[in-house]
Design a protein around this motif. Structure first.
Motif, PDB file in Angstrom:
ATOM      1  N   SER A   1      -0.220  27.657  24.454  1.00  0.00           N
ATOM      2  CA  SER A   1      -0.224  27.305  23.030  1.00  0.00           C
ATOM      3  C   SER A   1       1.201  27.093  22.511  1.00  0.00           C
ATOM      4  O   SER A   1       2.022  28.023  22.526  1.00  0.00           O
TER       5      SER A   1
ATOM      6  N   ALA B   1       2.217  36.714  22.059  1.00  0.00           N
ATOM      7  CA  ALA B   1       3.129  36.969  20.939  1.00  0.00           C
ATOM      8  C   ALA B   1       4.562  37.242  21.411  1.00  0.00           C
ATOM      9  O   ALA B   1       5.442  37.504  20.596  1.00  0.00           O
ATOM     10  N   GLY B   2       4.788  37.247  22.734  1.00  0.00           N
ATOM     11  CA  GLY B   2       6.167  37.321  23.241  1.00  0.00           C
ATOM     12  C   GLY B   2       6.704  38.720  23.458  1.00  0.00           C
ATOM     13  O   GLY B   2       7.917  38.934  23.471  1.00  0.00           O
ATOM     14  N   THR B   3       5.818  39.695  23.710  1.00  0.00           N
ATOM     15  CA  THR B   3       6.303  41.072  23.867  1.00  0.00           C
ATOM     16  C   THR B   3       7.203  41.207  25.105  1.00  0.00           C
ATOM     17  O   THR B   3       8.259  41.847  25.044  1.00  0.00           O
TER      18      THR B   3
ATOM     19  N   ILE C   1       5.582  31.981  29.655  1.00  0.00           N
ATOM     20  CA  ILE C   1       4.834  30.714  29.558  1.00  0.00           C
ATOM     21  C   ILE C   1       3.601  30.924  28.679  1.00  0.00           C
ATOM     22  O   ILE C   1       2.931  31.958  28.801  1.00  0.00           O
ATOM     23  N   ASP C   2       3.313  29.987  27.840  1.00  0.00           N
ATOM     24  CA  ASP C   2       2.008  30.034  27.145  1.00  0.00           C
ATOM     25  C   ASP C   2       1.495  28.620  26.927  1.00  0.00           C
ATOM     26  O   ASP C   2       2.271  27.681  26.692  1.00  0.00           O
TER      27      ASP C   2
ATOM     28  N   CYS D   1       0.240  27.849  32.876  1.00  0.00           N
ATOM     29  CA  CYS D   1       1.086  28.641  33.784  1.00  0.00           C
ATOM     30  C   CYS D   1       0.993  28.146  35.222  1.00  0.00           C
ATOM     31  O   CYS D   1       1.988  28.208  35.961  1.00  0.00           O
TER      32      CYS D   1
ATOM     33  N   PHE E   1       1.658  34.693  30.694  1.00  0.00           N
ATOM     34  CA  PHE E   1       0.794  34.643  29.501  1.00  0.00           C
ATOM     35  C   PHE E   1       1.544  35.275  28.329  1.00  0.00           C
ATOM     36  O   PHE E   1       1.259  36.403  27.918  1.00  0.00           O
TER      37      PHE E   1
ATOM     38  N   PRO F   1      -5.836  36.463  29.303  1.00  0.00           N
ATOM     39  CA  PRO F   1      -7.054  36.625  28.505  1.00  0.00           C
ATOM     40  C   PRO F   1      -8.085  37.376  29.355  1.00  0.00           C
ATOM     41  O   PRO F   1      -8.135  37.180  30.573  1.00  0.00           O
TER      42      PRO F   1
HETATM   43  C1  LIG Z   1      -3.633  38.539  25.914  1.00  0.00           C
HETATM   44  S1  LIG Z   1      -2.604  37.218  25.418  1.00  0.00           S
HETATM   45  C2  LIG Z   1      -1.006  37.813  25.892  1.00  0.00           C
HETATM   46  C3  LIG Z   1      -0.394  38.754  24.875  1.00  0.00           C
HETATM   47  C4  LIG Z   1       0.968  39.245  25.259  1.00  0.00           C
HETATM   48  N1  LIG Z   1       0.904  40.156  26.380  1.00  0.00           N
HETATM   49  C5  LIG Z   1       1.671  39.919  24.091  1.00  0.00           C
HETATM   50  O1  LIG Z   1       1.901  41.143  24.122  1.00  0.00           O
HETATM   51  O2  LIG Z   1       1.982  39.253  23.132  1.00  0.00           O
HETATM   52  C6  LIG Z   1      -2.974  35.972  26.605  1.00  0.00           C
HETATM   53  C7  LIG Z   1      -2.254  34.656  26.385  1.00  0.00           C
HETATM   54  O3  LIG Z   1      -2.503  33.794  27.500  1.00  0.00           O
HETATM   55  C8  LIG Z   1      -2.418  32.451  27.030  1.00  0.00           C
HETATM   56  N2  LIG Z   1      -3.005  31.538  28.054  1.00  0.00           N
HETATM   57  C9  LIG Z   1      -4.297  31.332  28.340  1.00  0.00           C
HETATM   58  N3  LIG Z   1      -4.424  30.467  29.368  1.00  0.00           N
HETATM   59  C10 LIG Z   1      -3.182  30.130  29.763  1.00  0.00           C
HETATM   60  C11 LIG Z   1      -2.653  29.300  30.774  1.00  0.00           C
HETATM   61  N4  LIG Z   1      -3.445  28.629  31.626  1.00  0.00           N
HETATM   62  N5  LIG Z   1      -1.319  29.186  30.898  1.00  0.00           N
HETATM   63  C12 LIG Z   1      -0.504  29.867  30.062  1.00  0.00           C
HETATM   64  N6  LIG Z   1      -0.945  30.671  29.060  1.00  0.00           N
HETATM   65  C13 LIG Z   1      -2.264  30.815  28.914  1.00  0.00           C
HETATM   66  C14 LIG Z   1      -3.141  32.513  25.698  1.00  0.00           C
HETATM   67  O4  LIG Z   1      -2.786  31.413  24.877  1.00  0.00           O
HETATM   68  C15 LIG Z   1      -2.668  33.879  25.147  1.00  0.00           C
HETATM   69  O5  LIG Z   1      -1.580  33.710  24.312  1.00  0.00           O
END
Ligand SMILES: C[S@@+](CC[C@H](N)C(=O)[O-])C[C@H]1O[C@@H](n2cnc3c(N)ncnc32)[C@H](O)[C@@H]1O
Length: 338
Positions: A226, A206-208, A223-224, A9, A203, A29
């Motif tokens: 993964s 799952a794309g909510t 943005i993610d 991000c 972050f 995270p």
């Molecule tokens: C808690 S989850 C988000 C879940 C989301 N709010 C949902 O409801 O689906 C955090 C996400 O941050 C991503 N992530 C971690 N470090 C990142 C970075 N530097 N840039 C972008 N995404 C990152 C992780 O891969 C993970 O999918």
């Protein structure tokens, strides 16, 4: 616009124009050792705090002058995040507690059952807050039949108790990490953006956020890091717009039906009681129609009549398609259709 981007991000945000995002929803995270696909969630304390400050600064740069930023975080870093917000001169409008049940079991301490959600704005005097899109019935209306009650209801408290954690059996459960509930993110999107606005989530998981922005007629960039999560999130947005497998009920449009079910969940009046009281159904109709006005740039259909809402609720109740409320007796519901 309307993109789910694979990448770090910090790098992706640096490429976006300053001030482009009307609303940012960030659920990073929490540094609790969760197993993500491409991210190590066990960083040293200082490292995690420095990184948090970096992405919050990057988000602040792309936030519009009248923009809002909601950040979800667990107990371990809530205090640090509040201090970073102050350092960046973001105005905190609410420190929301999302209380959920069905948390993780513990053996020798009380089970954790809440998340902090910081609601910041860039400018304390200039921001979007669509109060009519989030109102619920007040206790004056529900309990006390008090004539002084505001007929449009009340803005919810800053402790959010009506959104259960997304469990494995819920129909909204997607592939991907720790998901926020759709109805919770929808409340944020309706309150703090308008149809056509740009919603950004650094972050995506799952794309909510992307799914709710698309459903509620906003634009989105999420943005993610993964590529796998990004693939799954793209599939989820597409599926949600096609409404594969989701209930339909004429004459309500899919969006009217979705928001009716959300309003039911947020108002917490069991269907049996609701359907006995035409007064409540009338109040519901008013709230739903005002809420729908902020869900789409074009009208989603003619305003719904109280009789249409009563009939839809009756059908949903008969088919066991209404969410289980905290006040419901477990024995009365055989499954959870959320
Ligand atoms: C808690 S989850 C988000 C879940 C989301 N709010 C949902 O409801 O689906 C955090 C996400 O941050 C991503 N992530 C971690 N470090 C990142 C970075 N530097 N840039 C972008 N995404 C990152 C992780 O891969 C993970 O999918």
């Amino acid at each position: 616009m309307d993109q789910i981007v694979t990448g770090d991000c910090l790098k992706v945000l640096a490429k976006l124009p300053a001030g482009c995002a009307d609303l940012i929803v960030a659920d990073p995270p929490y540094n609790i050792g969760y197993e993500y696909d491409r991210y190590d969630d066990s960083r040293a304390h200082k490292d995690y705090c420095d990184w948090t400050e970096q992405w919050m600064r990057a988000c602040q740069r792309v936030l519009s002058p009248a923009g809002s930023m909601y950040i979800a975080i667990g107990d371990d870093y809530a205090a640090e995040l509040r201090i970073i917000g102050r350092k960046l001169k973001l105005t905190l409008r609410n420190w929301i507690i999302w209380h959920y049940t069905f948390g993780q079991n513990t053996k020798k301490k009380f089970a954790r059952s809440h998340i902090h959600i910081f609601y910041f704005v860039a400018d304390e005097k200039n921001f979007t807050f669509n109060d009519d899109s989030v109102r619920v019935l007040s206790d004056r209306q529900k309990q006390y039949a008090d004539r002084r009650a505001n007929p449009t209801g009340k803005i919810p408290d800053d402790t959010w108790v009506v959104f259960p954690r997304v469990c494995g059996t819920f129909s909204e459960r997607a592939d991907g990490p720790n998901q926020l509930p759709e109805a919770l993110v929808a409340r944020i999107v309706r309150a703090s953006s308008n149809p056509g606005d740009l919603v950004l989530d650094p972050f995506c998981g799952a794309g909510t956020t992307a799914t709710m922005a698309a459903q509620l007629d906003r634009r989105y960039i999420t943005i993610d890091i993964s590529a796998d999560y990004v693939r799954q999130a793209k599939r989820r947005v597409k599926k949600s717009l096609k409404r594969n497998g989701q209930p339909t009920l004429t004459p309500l449009s899919p969006l009217q039906l979705t928001e009716l079910i959300r309003l039911y969940q947020e108002n917490e009046i069991p269907a049996e009681l609701l359907l006995e009281k035409p007064k409540f159904i009338k109040l519901f109709a008013g709230q739903l129609n005002r809420r729908l006005a902020k869900c789409s740039a074009e009208p989603v259909g003619p305003p719904l009549k109280a009789s249409e809402i009563a009939s839809a609720l009756q059908t949903l109740a008969n088919k066991n398609l209404l969410p289980v409320l905290r006040t419901d007796q477990p024995s009365l519901k055989t499954r959870n259709p959320r």
